[in-house]
Design a protein around this motif. Structure first.
Motif, PDB file in Angstrom:
ATOM      1  N   GLU A  98       5.098   7.716   5.014  1.00  0.00           N
ATOM      2  CA  GLU A  98       5.575   6.722   5.975  1.00  0.00           C
ATOM      3  C   GLU A  98       4.424   5.884   6.500  1.00  0.00           C
ATOM      4  OE1 GLU A  98       5.903   9.187  10.110  1.00  0.00           O
ATOM      5  OE2 GLU A  98       7.519   9.501   8.663  1.00  0.00           O
ATOM      6  N   LEU A  99       4.766   4.736   7.044  1.00  0.00           N
ATOM      7  CA  LEU A  99       3.790   3.785   7.553  1.00  0.00           C
ATOM      8  C   LEU A  99       3.915   3.717   9.061  1.00  0.00           C
ATOM      9  CD1 LEU A  99       1.694   1.559   6.780  1.00  0.00           C
ATOM     10  CD2 LEU A  99       3.591  -0.044   6.840  1.00  0.00           C
ATOM     11  N   VAL A 137       0.912   7.832   6.380  1.00  0.00           N
ATOM     12  CA  VAL A 137       0.970   9.263   6.645  1.00  0.00           C
ATOM     13  C   VAL A 137       1.708   9.954   5.505  1.00  0.00           C
ATOM     14  CG1 VAL A 137       1.678  11.032   8.286  1.00  0.00           C
ATOM     15  CG2 VAL A 137       0.992   8.784   9.115  1.00  0.00           C
ATOM     16  N   ILE A 138       1.044  10.940   4.917  1.00  0.00           N
ATOM     17  CA  ILE A 138       1.653  11.773   3.883  1.00  0.00           C
ATOM     18  C   ILE A 138       2.026  13.089   4.558  1.00  0.00           C
ATOM     19  CG2 ILE A 138       1.329  12.915   1.668  1.00  0.00           C
ATOM     20  CD1 ILE A 138      -0.973  10.890   1.156  1.00  0.00           C
ATOM     21  N   ILE A 139       3.322  13.341   4.679  1.00  0.00           N
ATOM     22  CA  ILE A 139       3.811  14.592   5.271  1.00  0.00           C
ATOM     23  C   ILE A 139       4.275  15.455   4.110  1.00  0.00           C
ATOM     24  CG2 ILE A 139       5.424  15.628   6.894  1.00  0.00           C
ATOM     25  CD1 ILE A 139       5.635  12.771   8.146  1.00  0.00           C
ATOM     26  N   MET A 184       0.805  -1.197   0.000  1.00  0.00           N
ATOM     27  CA  MET A 184       0.000   0.000   0.000  1.00  0.00           C
ATOM     28  C   MET A 184       0.852   1.267   0.000  1.00  0.00           C
ATOM     29  SD  MET A 184      -3.000  -0.769  -0.287  1.00  0.00           S
ATOM     30  CE  MET A 184      -2.898  -2.444  -0.762  1.00  0.00           C
ATOM     31  N   LEU A 185       1.969   1.172   0.688  1.00  0.00           N
ATOM     32  CA  LEU A 185       2.851   2.334   0.775  1.00  0.00           C
ATOM     33  C   LEU A 185       3.347   2.745  -0.608  1.00  0.00           C
ATOM     34  CD1 LEU A 185       4.072   4.141   2.981  1.00  0.00           C
ATOM     35  CD2 LEU A 185       6.053   2.662   2.971  1.00  0.00           C
ATOM     36  N   ILE A 236      -3.094  12.906   6.099  1.00  0.00           N
ATOM     37  CA  ILE A 236      -2.295  13.949   5.458  1.00  0.00           C
ATOM     38  C   ILE A 236      -1.900  14.969   6.519  1.00  0.00           C
ATOM     39  CG2 ILE A 236      -2.255  15.733   3.680  1.00  0.00           C
ATOM     40  CD1 ILE A 236      -4.447  14.085   2.230  1.00  0.00           C
ATOM     41  N   GLU A 237      -0.584  15.177   6.662  1.00  0.00           N
ATOM     42  CA  GLU A 237      -0.076  16.129   7.641  1.00  0.00           C
ATOM     43  C   GLU A 237       0.757  17.199   6.933  1.00  0.00           C
ATOM     44  OE1 GLU A 237       2.216  14.077  10.569  1.00  0.00           O
ATOM     45  OE2 GLU A 237       0.467  13.060  11.408  1.00  0.00           O
TER      46      GLU A 237
END
Length: 76
Positions: free
Chosen positions: A21-22, A32-34, A1-2, A73-74
């Motif tokens: 990152e996972l 998490v999408i930073i 998935m990553l 999403i961050e």
């Protein structure tokens, strides 16, 4: 998935500053999408449509997986 999420974000923001990152929490995992503040609109989209589409693709791709994935999403 990553790898799927990395591919999607890389095509949305080709020269952008982002990380994917996972984070695992037992039977649930967060992808998490930073992303930098200047590029966050390209990933979220108008009224959150692109973010919703990314979440839908991840859910559809992980149907047979025993792990449940959430996309977060961050802002950096």
């Amino acid at each position: 998935m990553l790898e799927l999420v990395e591919y999607l974000v890389a095509n949305l923001v080709p020269n952008g500053d982002y990380e994917v990152e996972l984070r695992e929490n037992g039977d649930e995992s967060d992808i998490v999408i930073i992303i930098a503040k200047k590029d966050i609109g390209k990933v979220i989209g108008k009224s959150g449509r692109i973010a919703r589409a990314i979440r839908t693709l991840v859910k559809a791709a992980s149907v047979k997986s025993p792990v449940r994935y959430n996309v977060v999403i961050e802002e950096r």
